[in-house]
Write an enzyme that holds these catalytic residues in place. Structure first.
Site, mmCIF file in Angstrom:
data_model
loop_
_atom_site.group_PDB
_atom_site.id
_atom_site.type_symbol
_atom_site.label_atom_id
_atom_site.label_comp_id
_atom_site.label_asym_id
_atom_site.label_seq_id
_atom_site.Cartn_x
_atom_site.Cartn_y
_atom_site.Cartn_z
ATOM 1 N N ARG A 225 -2.563 -0.736 10.162
ATOM 2 C CA ARG A 225 -1.536 -0.620 9.151
ATOM 3 C C ARG A 225 -0.220 -0.092 9.710
ATOM 4 N NH1 ARG A 225 -2.842 0.396 4.290
ATOM 5 N NH2 ARG A 225 -4.084 -1.455 4.447
ATOM 6 N N GLY B 19 -12.818 -4.358 17.056
ATOM 7 C CA GLY B 19 -11.480 -4.109 16.510
ATOM 8 C C GLY B 19 -10.360 -4.650 17.387
ATOM 9 N N HIS C 242 0.824 -1.208 0.000
ATOM 10 C CA HIS C 242 0.000 0.000 0.000
ATOM 11 C C HIS C 242 0.848 1.243 0.000
ATOM 12 C CE1 HIS C 242 -2.469 -3.148 1.654
ATOM 13 N NE2 HIS C 242 -3.429 -2.545 1.008
ATOM 14 N N GLY D 179 -7.487 10.579 5.040
ATOM 15 C CA GLY D 179 -8.247 11.790 4.694
ATOM 16 C C GLY D 179 -9.302 11.493 3.646
ATOM 17 N N ILE D 180 -8.880 10.794 2.590
ATOM 18 C CA ILE D 180 -9.823 10.467 1.502
ATOM 19 C C ILE D 180 -10.951 9.605 2.049
ATOM 20 C CG2 ILE D 180 -10.094 9.336 -0.731
ATOM 21 C CD1 ILE D 180 -7.114 9.617 -1.181
ATOM 22 N N SER E 10 -11.389 2.747 9.220
ATOM 23 C CA SER E 10 -12.145 3.822 9.860
ATOM 24 C C SER E 10 -13.580 3.851 9.362
ATOM 25 C CB SER E 10 -11.462 5.175 9.648
ATOM 26 O OG SER E 10 -11.333 5.443 8.288
ATOM 27 N N GLY F 117 -6.420 8.605 12.838
ATOM 28 C CA GLY F 117 -7.808 8.334 13.239
ATOM 29 C C GLY F 117 -8.170 9.067 14.525
#
Ligand SMILES: Nc1ncnc2c1ncn2[C@@H]1O[C@H](COP(=O)(O)OP(=O)(O)O)[C@@H](O)[C@H]1O
Ligand SMILES: O=C(COP(=O)(O)O)[C@@H](O)CO
Length: 593
Positions: free
Chosen positions: A545, A488, A217, A404-405, A447, A560
């Site tokens: 991550r 989580g 990623h 952000g995206i 998220s 987050g």
């Protein structure tokens, strides 16, 4: 960089449209991704894979006879939502149950697990085998924490071939788990990728250096070394993987006489010609130690957009695994041998139907309060639009740069769903629930799943009868914290959004319990949230991550956590706007905020 795109936010949708138009003989589109366009025999296990886009041919390019039955397709580098995965699995299922297989990333785990629970609740047997081949992402003693990179292919290939042989779900799970146990990968990178619409790569490597232990990623590697020659790179790959052998492979480390499947994988910007030069030396070394390579793959099998990187995967075969590794397969991006023609080209064309939901009844007071809730959602969307770039920057320090995206996409979907819910006459609780579902579905990732859960929890407490009061809101937020922890598996101090949500929730409950108005209580709690977000800079991530790159994230707050505090502050401001909003339950004599 990405040269060709229209609007970055439409990229995944448009690439899916083009992909399906290009390969109708293999795939058809269903909500959430693709399934085989052929019709596998009734009662066979459906192997459903998936993950973020940006990894082509993983995941959709690996759907077809002999390999996967369906792929859920998330946004670039973000897990598909639970709804997407569920919908793909329903479309792929032919009565034999579903095996989910994916790369052991936080968002994938959250979303696939939710989808699995939904299938099981409907009586569809569903199991999971997570791919954990990347040896750089956790030590040998903690292989279950490792993430999946190019080894996705070996596990999916074996699972798909086993399922297509008619084996039952237990057997497909057993074989896929064994394939995963015997697959190990190690990679390096020379330059990070740049997402569509972004001007900066997710990471850079200093001239003359390479990043060792890359992810898929655009995560930076775990260390840097001098740029090697092709032969030195091959030697590093082989020696590293021979030092990380699966438990039952070679007593005393002697691999002589063993047989391995092999993938020399280009991550996006390393040419096949370069890979062949590296492969030449890898092959010499494996010959020297007495290993036989079986049907190697040299090319792009699991990419990281246009990242300049290479990984080597060794798949330690036994007789059974070799049979499935070498079995025929026919997919848009991966073909070998001749598959059963009867299964090809029978474009079924059915779509999973999407039921139109009837809204639960709501009182006039709750419908009016819903307008205030909607105003909050719009304000949250606006602030996340303004802060998306900075949140992405924070996430690129040790993550994949998409926070952000993801938040922007989630908030946009939530406010659009809220607007529709208002128009349909929803009460405040229903509006929050629908907004949460839309957030989770459109944002995907970690998220997305967690924010969807949070809005649902608050919506459940708020309900559709009374206007939301301080007690209901603070109880809903406390529920959200508990649910996120339960699902989580993170706790306080793990450097996640919980490090803001939990102290915020405690402060809010305490203030509300002592009789403060929602506004006043929220203001105080939002201050706690801000301080808590800052404090995450000094923590080391234990989840998600960022975990393999823990040291790199020291000094940078958790993205987050920062976005959670930002949203808390925005809601606080909105509560003061004087627009119709959640009603106060103030006790006499208290100061109003
Ligand atoms: N297990 C977890 N529990 C709670 N929050 C988590 C967990 N794992 C990750 N997070 C939060 O999710 C954030 C990352 O979100 P995002 O970047 O949108 O998702 P992804 O990592 O899937 O791309 C992290 O900064 C962290 O706050
Ligand atoms: O991108 C993926 C998932 O990322 P999350 O961080 O879990 O959302 C996926 O492609 C990896 O398999």
């Amino acid at each position: 960089m990405a040269y060709l795109f229209n609007h970055p936010e439409d990229f995944t949708d448009e690439l899916t449209e083009g992909f399906v138009a290009a390969y109708p003989q293999w795939v058809r589109r269903v909500p959430g991704g693709v399934v085989r366009s052929s019709r596998p025999p009734h009662g066979h296990v459906a192997v459903v894979v998936g993950g973020g886009s940006g990894h082509y041919p993983a995941f959709a390019g690996l759907v077809g006879p002999g390999l996967a039955h369906g792929a859920a397709m998330g946004n670039i580098f973000a897990s598909p939502s639970a709804q997407q995965i569920y919908s793909v699995a329903k479309a792929a299922h032919t009565g034999g149950g579903v095996l989910f297989s994916y790369g052991n990333y936080a968002g994938d785990v959250l979303n696939f697990t939710q989808a699995q629970e939904r299938l099981e609740a409907e009586g569809i047997p569903a199991r999971t085998v997570r791919v954990t081949d990347d040896i750089s992402s956790a030590p040998l003693a903690e292989t279950a924490k490792r993430r999946g990179i190019a080894g996705d292919l070996t596990v999916f290939k074996v699972a798909g071939a086993c399922a297509d042989s008619g084996a039952d779900l237990d057997e497909v799970v057993r074989v896929a788990a064994r394939a995963n146990d015997r697959t190990r990968s190690f990679g390096v990178a020379f330059a990070g990728c740049t997402l569509p619409g972004s001007s900066e790569p997710l990471f850079t490597v200093p001239p003359g250096k390479m990043a060792v232990g890359l992810g898929i990623h655009g995560e930076p590697g775990i260390s840097e070394q001098d740029l090697p020659t092709a032969d030195e790179a091959a030697e590093l790959f082989v020696s590293t993987l021979l030092a990380d052998l699966p438990e039952d492979v070679a007593a005393g480390g002697d691999v002589r006489g063993g047989r391995v499947g092999l993938i020399l994988n280009g991550l996006g910007a390393v040419k096949s010609e370069e890979l062949f030069v590296v492969y030449r030396r890898i092959r010499q070394m494996l010959d020297d130690v007495g290993l036989t390579v079986v049907e190697p793959e040299v090319g792009e099998l699991v990419t990281s957009f246009q990242m300049a990187g290479v990984s080597l995967t060794l798949f330690w075969l036994d007789e059974e695994l070799e049979r499935y590794w070498t079995a025929p397969a026919s997919t848009p991006a991966y073909r070998k041998g001749a598959v059963d023609e009867a299964e090809q080209g029978d474009a079924a064309g059915e779509q999973a139907e999407s039921a139109v939901e009837e809204l639960p009844p709501a009182t006039a007071a709750s419908r009016q309060a819903a307008e205030g809730v909607q105003a909050i959602l719009e304000a949250v969307k606006a602030v996340l639009d303004d802060n998306a770039a900075e949140l992405g920057r924070l996430d690129s320090v040790a993550g994949d740069g998409d926070h952000g995206i993801g938040m922007q996409r989630g908030a946009a979907a939530a406010s659009a769903a809220g607007r529709q819910a208002l128009a349909d006459g929803a009460g405040a609780g229903t509006l929050l629930r629908l907004a949460g579902d839309a957030w989770a579905d459109k944002a995907g990732g970690t998220s997305g799943a967690l924010w969807g859960m949070a809005l649902n929890a608050v919506g459940a407490r708020v309900g559709n009868d009374l206007p939301p009061d301080a007690a209901a809101v603070s109880a809903g937020i406390a529920d959200a914290g508990r649910k996120i922890m339960e699902f989580g598996k993170a706790s306080l101090g793990d450097k996640t959004l919980l490090d803001v949500l939990l102290p915020f929730s405690d402060a809010l409950s305490e203030q509300v319990g002592s009789g403060k108005s929602l506004r006043t209580a929220w203001d105080r709690a939002a201050e706690v949230a801000d301080r808590s977000a800052e404090a995450t800079a000094q923590m080391l991530p234990k989840m998600g991550r960022a975990r393999p790159l823990a040291e790199k994230s020291l000094g940078t707050p958790d993205p987050g956590a920062v976005s959670m505090a930002l949203v808390a502050r925005t809601i606080g401001r909105q509560l003061h706007e004087g627009e119709p909003g959640p009603q106060e339950s103030e006790r006499k004599g208290e100061t109003h905020g």
